[in-house]
Design a protein around this motif. Structure first.
Motif, PDB file in Angstrom:
ATOM      1  N   UNK A  63      46.700  28.451  28.159  1.00 22.81           N
ATOM      2  CA  UNK A  63      45.966  27.939  27.009  1.00 22.81           C
ATOM      3  C   UNK A  63      45.069  28.980  26.340  1.00 22.81           C
ATOM      4  N   UNK A  64      44.785  30.089  27.027  1.00 21.62           N
ATOM      5  CA  UNK A  64      43.908  31.109  26.442  1.00 21.62           C
ATOM      6  C   UNK A  64      44.617  32.443  26.212  1.00 21.62           C
ATOM      7  N   UNK A  65      45.859  32.532  26.640  1.00 26.00           N
ATOM      8  CA  UNK A  65      46.586  33.788  26.453  1.00 26.00           C
ATOM      9  C   UNK A  65      46.686  34.138  24.971  1.00 26.00           C
ATOM     10  N   UNK A  66      46.435  35.398  24.674  1.00 29.01           N
ATOM     11  CA  UNK A  66      46.461  35.838  23.294  1.00 29.01           C
ATOM     12  C   UNK A  66      45.157  35.609  22.561  1.00 29.01           C
ATOM     13  N   UNK A  67      44.229  34.870  23.163  1.00 32.35           N
ATOM     14  CA  UNK A  67      42.936  34.599  22.527  1.00 32.35           C
ATOM     15  C   UNK A  67      41.769  35.157  23.331  1.00 32.35           C
ATOM     16  N   UNK A  68      41.840  35.065  24.657  1.00 31.83           N
ATOM     17  CA  UNK A  68      40.760  35.514  25.534  1.00 31.83           C
ATOM     18  C   UNK A  68      41.182  36.800  26.232  1.00 31.83           C
ATOM     19  N   UNK A  69      40.229  37.699  26.386  1.00 28.72           N
ATOM     20  CA  UNK A  69      40.478  38.955  27.087  1.00 28.72           C
ATOM     21  C   UNK A  69      39.354  39.216  28.068  1.00 28.72           C
ATOM     22  N   UNK A  70      39.724  39.504  29.309  1.00 24.35           N
ATOM     23  CA  UNK A  70      38.744  39.859  30.318  1.00 24.35           C
ATOM     24  C   UNK A  70      38.797  41.364  30.516  1.00 24.35           C
ATOM     25  N   UNK A  71      37.620  41.970  30.667  1.00 23.75           N
ATOM     26  CA  UNK A  71      37.547  43.412  30.856  1.00 23.75           C
ATOM     27  C   UNK A  71      36.321  43.735  31.694  1.00 23.75           C
ATOM     28  N   UNK A  72      36.304  44.926  32.254  1.00 24.17           N
ATOM     29  CA  UNK A  72      35.169  45.332  33.084  1.00 24.17           C
ATOM     30  C   UNK A  72      34.608  46.662  32.626  1.00 24.17           C
ATOM     31  N   UNK A  73      33.327  46.840  32.952  1.00 24.18           N
ATOM     32  CA  UNK A  73      32.647  48.125  32.739  1.00 24.18           C
ATOM     33  C   UNK A  73      32.089  48.536  34.090  1.00 24.18           C
ATOM     34  N   UNK A  74      32.740  49.494  34.725  1.00 24.92           N
ATOM     35  CA  UNK A  74      32.336  49.911  36.059  1.00 24.92           C
ATOM     36  C   UNK A  74      30.945  50.489  36.101  1.00 24.92           C
ATOM     37  N   UNK A  75      30.567  51.212  35.074  1.00 21.96           N
ATOM     38  CA  UNK A  75      29.256  51.849  35.056  1.00 21.96           C
ATOM     39  C   UNK A  75      28.140  50.815  35.017  1.00 21.96           C
ATOM     40  N   UNK A  76      28.421  49.687  34.410  1.00 20.62           N
ATOM     41  CA  UNK A  76      27.409  48.636  34.284  1.00 20.62           C
ATOM     42  C   UNK A  76      27.619  47.496  35.271  1.00 20.62           C
ATOM     43  N   UNK A  77      28.658  47.595  36.091  1.00 14.82           N
ATOM     44  CA  UNK A  77      28.950  46.522  37.057  1.00 14.82           C
ATOM     45  C   UNK A  77      29.012  45.171  36.340  1.00 14.82           C
ATOM     46  N   UNK A  78      29.661  45.169  35.216  1.00 15.06           N
ATOM     47  CA  UNK A  78      29.679  43.994  34.341  1.00 15.06           C
ATOM     48  C   UNK A  78      31.105  43.651  33.941  1.00 15.06           C
ATOM     49  N   UNK A  79      31.363  42.357  33.877  1.00 13.99           N
ATOM     50  CA  UNK A  79      32.643  41.847  33.407  1.00 13.99           C
ATOM     51  C   UNK A  79      32.396  41.095  32.109  1.00 13.99           C
ATOM     52  N   UNK A  80      33.314  41.247  31.186  1.00 15.77           N
ATOM     53  CA  UNK A  80      33.186  40.604  29.883  1.00 15.77           C
ATOM     54  C   UNK A  80      34.339  39.629  29.645  1.00 15.77           C
ATOM     55  N   UNK A  81      34.054  38.611  28.873  1.00 18.68           N
ATOM     56  CA  UNK A  81      35.098  37.700  28.417  1.00 18.68           C
ATOM     57  C   UNK A  81      35.001  37.626  26.905  1.00 18.68           C
TER      58      UNK A  81
END
Length: 124
Positions: A63-81
């Motif tokens: 239901x979210x494919x093509x619309x939502x993207x998950x990614x990470x920033x190792x330097x900030x120990x943070x995950x984004x949506x």
């Protein structure tokens, strides 16, 4: 122990975008899977998307494919949506979760660490 703090929720019109952040602290999450779950009013908390920190592999529900993207920033120990083309049915409280895993669990009971949640409301 891992502490997770989400931010970035809010009210947006259908078709709009939001970016959620999940900052991890307490220990390195380099061997963790990170998941985003959401809970709509009156419904069970459901898996939306996840990422394996070490391999950078991701998985999302249809239901979210093509619309939502998950990614990470190792330097900030943070995950984004990153959420684009939002729909009213995306409304809910979004939770970040973490688990020691070589994969990306889809079951919420496999995640021992949770954030406090952030509200996302999409108006029609």
């Amino acid at each position: 122990q891992v502490q997770l703090v989400e931010s970035g929720g809010g009210l947006v019109q259908a078709g709009g975008s939001l970016r959620l952040s999940c900052a991890a602290s307490g220990r390195t999450v380099s061997n963790f899977a990170m998941g985003w779950f959401r809970q709509a009013p009156g419904k069970e908390r459901e898996f939306v998307t996840g990422l394996n920190w070490k391999s950078s592999t991701t998985v999302s529900v249809d239901s979210v494919k093509g619309r939502f993207t998950i990614a990470r920033d190792g330097a900030k120990n943070t995950v984004y949506l990153q959420m684009n083309s939002l729909k009213p049915e995306d409304t809910g409280v979004y939770y970040c979760a973490a688990a020691t895993s070589t994969g990306i669990p889809g079951r919420r009971d496999l995640y021992p660490y949770w954030g406090q949640g952030t509200q996302v409301t999409v108006s029609s």
